[in-house]
Design a protein around this motif. Structure first.
Motif, mmCIF file in Angstrom:
data_model
loop_
_atom_site.group_PDB
_atom_site.id
_atom_site.type_symbol
_atom_site.label_atom_id
_atom_site.label_comp_id
_atom_site.label_asym_id
_atom_site.label_seq_id
_atom_site.Cartn_x
_atom_site.Cartn_y
_atom_site.Cartn_z
ATOM 1 N N GLN A 141 0.819 -1.218 0.000
ATOM 2 C CA GLN A 141 0.000 0.000 0.000
ATOM 3 C C GLN A 141 0.852 1.266 0.000
ATOM 4 O O GLN A 141 0.518 2.231 -0.698
ATOM 5 N N VAL A 142 1.960 1.266 0.744
ATOM 6 C CA VAL A 142 2.695 2.513 0.956
ATOM 7 C C VAL A 142 3.968 2.621 0.122
ATOM 8 O O VAL A 142 4.226 3.652 -0.501
ATOM 9 N N PHE A 143 4.778 1.576 0.095
ATOM 10 C CA PHE A 143 6.095 1.666 -0.539
ATOM 11 C C PHE A 143 6.157 1.149 -1.969
ATOM 12 O O PHE A 143 6.846 1.719 -2.820
ATOM 13 N N TYR A 196 -1.886 16.119 8.009
ATOM 14 C CA TYR A 196 -1.333 17.472 8.113
ATOM 15 C C TYR A 196 -0.182 17.675 7.129
ATOM 16 O O TYR A 196 -0.137 18.668 6.399
ATOM 17 N N ILE A 197 0.733 16.706 7.078
ATOM 18 C CA ILE A 197 1.875 16.818 6.160
ATOM 19 C C ILE A 197 1.407 16.782 4.710
ATOM 20 O O ILE A 197 1.866 17.571 3.875
ATOM 21 N N ASP A 198 0.482 15.879 4.412
ATOM 22 C CA ASP A 198 -0.061 15.823 3.047
ATOM 23 C C ASP A 198 -0.654 17.173 2.649
ATOM 24 O O ASP A 198 -0.451 17.658 1.524
ATOM 25 N N GLN A 199 -1.368 17.795 3.580
ATOM 26 C CA GLN A 199 -2.008 19.075 3.277
ATOM 27 C C GLN A 199 -0.973 20.173 3.046
ATOM 28 O O GLN A 199 -1.179 21.065 2.214
ATOM 29 N N LEU A 200 0.140 20.111 3.778
ATOM 30 C CA LEU A 200 1.213 21.082 3.558
ATOM 31 C C LEU A 200 1.726 20.996 2.117
ATOM 32 O O LEU A 200 1.944 22.014 1.458
ATOM 33 N N ASP A 209 2.874 12.443 -4.652
ATOM 34 C CA ASP A 209 3.169 11.172 -5.327
ATOM 35 C C ASP A 209 4.418 11.257 -6.191
ATOM 36 O O ASP A 209 4.362 11.068 -7.406
ATOM 37 N N TRP A 210 5.532 11.557 -5.578
ATOM 38 C CA TRP A 210 6.796 11.602 -6.301
ATOM 39 C C TRP A 210 7.922 11.140 -5.398
ATOM 40 O O TRP A 210 7.781 11.004 -4.236
#
Length: 210
Positions: A141-143, A196-200, A209-210
């Motif tokens: 899912q993540v990596f 929060y980090i995603d929103q930043l 997504d990079w």
């Protein structure tokens, strides 16, 4: 009691991210963007490193990469107070996507704490003693979307060398009940930090997504 807590990395992880989540929850939703100190964030993230070590060879790549990038953020925190200021500096220097930039490292660290979140979610709901299914799902899912064939193949092979759930909990000095409580606390708290980090990134049109 202090010595007992020192030997419980899972509890320390959960408490550190709960403190960060409390800062975010206390922020005015209609006011200025919440600010998290880079030092507090990097310290919380450093407490996750022992978990990667406990998982063994399957996540050795993640441990090495994660630890190096957390150390970079920790070093940056000596001269930069908040995550926002760190990102602003990289944006101004036009180096956000360059290898080694603090902001790029932040994105990689965020994936590390996200992988652990999914792993814990899966461990809590999965019957039995094997970690292969929870770990495989967390990695996929993540990596996996960001890894080439060679790394994915190596990780897949390493899944057969994972510790059992009993072995992992023993390394973390937890029993099944206490581990479940700490894992669920981490999941709830880190979800707010990840969002929060995603929103930043999204609010600064950097993408995630990079």
């Amino acid at each position: 009691m202090a010595n007992e807590d020192e030997a419980r990395p899972l509890k320390k992880m959960a408490e550190a991210f709960k403190e960060l989540a409390n800062i975010l929850n206390a922020a005015d939703p209609d006011g200025e963007e919440a600010r998290i100190e880079l030092g507090s964030f990097s310290r919380a993230c450093s407490l996750v490193s022992p978990l990667f070590r406990c998982l063994g060879i399957a996540f050795k790549f993640a441990e090495l990469d994660y630890v190096a990038k957390v150390e970079d953020l920790s070093e940056a925190s000596k001269s930069i107070s908040t995550i926002q200021l760190m990102m602003a500096g990289d944006i101004e220097a036009n180096c956000v996507r360059k290898a080694g930039s603090h902001t790029r490292n932040l994105l990689r660290v965020k994936r590390g704490i996200d992988m652990v979140k999914v792993l814990f979610e899966q461990i809590v709901v999965t019957e039995g003693n094997s970690l292969k299914d929870p770990a495989s799902k967390a990695y996929a899912q993540v990596f996996a979307p960001y890894h080439g064939w060679a790394i994915r193949k190596a990780v897949g092979a390493g899944m057969y060398a994972l510790p059992t759930k009993v072995q992992l909990l023993k390394k973390l000095n937890e029993d099944e009940t206490s581990a479940s409580i700490q894992m669920q606390s981490y999941v709830a708290s880190v979800a707010a930090v990840i969002s929060y980090i995603d929103q930043l990134f999204i609010s600064r049109e950097l993408g995630i997504d990079w």
